[in-house]
Scaffold this active site. Structure first.
Site, PDB file in Angstrom:
ATOM      1  N   GLU A  41     -71.739  44.353  73.213  1.00 40.38           N
ATOM      2  CA  GLU A  41     -72.533  44.674  74.398  1.00 40.38           C
ATOM      3  C   GLU A  41     -73.981  44.218  74.242  1.00 40.38           C
ATOM      4  OE1 GLU A  41     -71.594  45.643  77.262  1.00 40.38           O
ATOM      5  OE2 GLU A  41     -69.507  46.089  76.785  1.00 40.38           O
ATOM      6  N   CYS A 196     -64.957  38.298  91.785  1.00 42.91           N
ATOM      7  CA  CYS A 196     -66.002  38.530  92.794  1.00 42.91           C
ATOM      8  C   CYS A 196     -67.324  37.962  92.278  1.00 42.91           C
ATOM      9  CB  CYS A 196     -66.116  40.030  93.072  1.00 42.91           C
ATOM     10  SG  CYS A 196     -67.044  40.439  94.559  1.00 42.91           S
ATOM     11  N   CYS A 203     -62.156  34.548  98.003  1.00 41.83           N
ATOM     12  CA  CYS A 203     -61.725  35.781  98.655  1.00 41.83           C
ATOM     13  C   CYS A 203     -60.268  35.739  99.112  1.00 41.83           C
ATOM     14  CB  CYS A 203     -62.630  36.089  99.849  1.00 41.83           C
ATOM     15  SG  CYS A 203     -64.353  36.393  99.378  1.00 41.83           S
ATOM     16  N   CYS A 206     -58.168  37.551  96.644  1.00 44.79           N
ATOM     17  CA  CYS A 206     -58.679  38.860  96.235  1.00 44.79           C
ATOM     18  C   CYS A 206     -57.751  39.969  96.733  1.00 44.79           C
ATOM     19  CB  CYS A 206     -60.089  39.064  96.793  1.00 44.79           C
ATOM     20  SG  CYS A 206     -60.756  40.717  96.480  1.00 44.79           S
ATOM     21  N   CYS A 212     -62.666  45.044 102.235  1.00 46.43           N
ATOM     22  CA  CYS A 212     -63.983  44.536 101.823  1.00 46.43           C
ATOM     23  C   CYS A 212     -64.911  44.346 103.024  1.00 46.43           C
ATOM     24  CB  CYS A 212     -63.818  43.220 101.080  1.00 46.43           C
ATOM     25  SG  CYS A 212     -65.387  42.519 100.524  1.00 46.43           S
TER      26      CYS A 212
END
Length: 359
Positions: A41, A196, A203, A206, A212
């Site tokens: 991270e 995304c 899209c 998706c 959305c």
């Protein structure tokens, strides 16, 4: 408006299904070791996965446990970090490793609240470690997650404002899975990273087009909303590479400096990129260099981009005449080629030395 319970269940089910089918098999996803998760991270903050993965692997080879990292010399940590930028992250990481060993006997705190009190761990990193390593049901919200939530639910608030952060936090709390928070957080982050995406998301494939907001109104490019614009400062830096025999004069950056602990050359900042900036005339060291050695400008100029700064950099290579005594100011010291190679340096300095065939 927050989604109802059934909407959340449906969303989480579809998200997990998408993740299991599409996620990348990244090495830090195969462990629940908080040290390895924390390491990944920190490295991946503002770093692409492709660039960060080799660093993650190198750090684990050199420092396989938090105890090994805590015992390391800061210069060695910075040298290994070289090329990732944002060197304060490496310094904070080293400090935190020592803190975990000294205060917690090498065991990471198990909640996001306690983890967030460690140096260099913001809310996102703390939540990521707490959920991935310890299964705490807390949402990890990074830039990818902000984008996904804002597009799906049409959040109009500025994501950088206090109001916006509260709105996103409330939605994230509703959405996070209590049964499998680790997979949920990984899935949200991955969905924003590869599906995304910021520009031209696909899209049509998706799984959430039916719900959305951005897709319904063709507003994908408008989310997330960010009102505050980043101010970038233009700077013009002139570096002097002073060479005596095979040695180079270098200095350690200190104080409140983004390159603190790294080594570079004598530098003068000018107002603009002039052929011979006026500031050279008034500089005592440069005045002595013009009589003590042969000066040539490195033909190539460099542009180095930082988050808030645009550095326009030129280099001047000075070879001190063999029969000339030359005294350096106390901030500089001569280092052999072997020493220069192992010193931690900003990537720009390392690049120039390699391009000039010194390293």
């Amino acid at each position: 408006m927050l989604p109802d319970h059934l909407q959340v269940i449906d969303f989480n089910k579809k998200l997990k299904s998408w993740y299991l089918e599409n996620h990348r098999p990244l090495p830090w996803r195969k462990t629940s070791d908080p040290y390895k998760i924390w390491l990944s991270e920190i490295i991946l903050q503002q770093t692409r996965v492709a660039q960060g993965t080799p660093y993650y692997e190198k750090f684990l080879i050199n420092y396989p446990t938090v105890f090994d990292l805590a015992k390391a010399d800061e210069k060695d940590v910075l040298r290994l970090w070289q090329g990732l930028g944002y060197y304060s992250r490496a310094r904070n990481m080293h400090y935190t490793a020592r803190q975990i060993v000294d205060e917690f006997e090498g065991r990471f705190p198990e909640t996001a609240d306690k983890l967030s009190k460690l140096k260099g761990l913001g809310n996102y990193t703390a939540a990521a470690i707490a959920s991935f390593a310890f299964g705490e049901a807390v949402a990890a919200i990074d830039g990818n997650v902000y984008r996904v939530m804002s597009r799906l639910f049409g959040i109009q608030s500025d994501m950088l404002s206090n109001e916006g952060k509260k709105e996103f936090a409330a939605l994230a709390k509703e959405l996070v899975s209590h049964e499998d928070p680790a997979t949920y957080n990984q899935a949200m982050i991955e969905f924003g990273a590869i599906q995304c995406v910021p520009v031209s998301p696909d899209c049509e494939v998706c799984p959430f087009t039916y719900m959305c907001y951005a897709y319904a109104f063709n507003l994908q490019s408008k989310f997330p909303v960010k009102v505050k614009k980043l101010t970038v400062r233009q700077r013009h830096l002139n570096y002097f590479i002073i060479q005596k025999g095979d040695m180079l004069a270098m200095q350690e950056r200190k104080g409140r400096d983004i390159w603190k602990g790294l080594y570079d050359f004598y530098m003068i900042e000018s107002k603009e990129s002039e052929v011979l900036p006026d500031v050279f005339i008034d500089d005592e060291l440069v005045g002595r260099l013009f009589t003590a050695g042969q000066i040539r400008e490195v033909p190539k100029s460099y542009l180095h981009l930082l988050t808030h700064q645009r550095l326009n950099v030129r280099f001047w290579w000075v070879k001190i005449f063999e029969n000339k005594e030359f005294e350096l100011p106390p901030t500089l010291a001569f280092y052999t080629k072997e020493e220069v190679e192992i010193l931690p340096k900003p990537i720009l300095i390392d690049t120039v030395l390699k391009e000039e065939n010194y390293l």
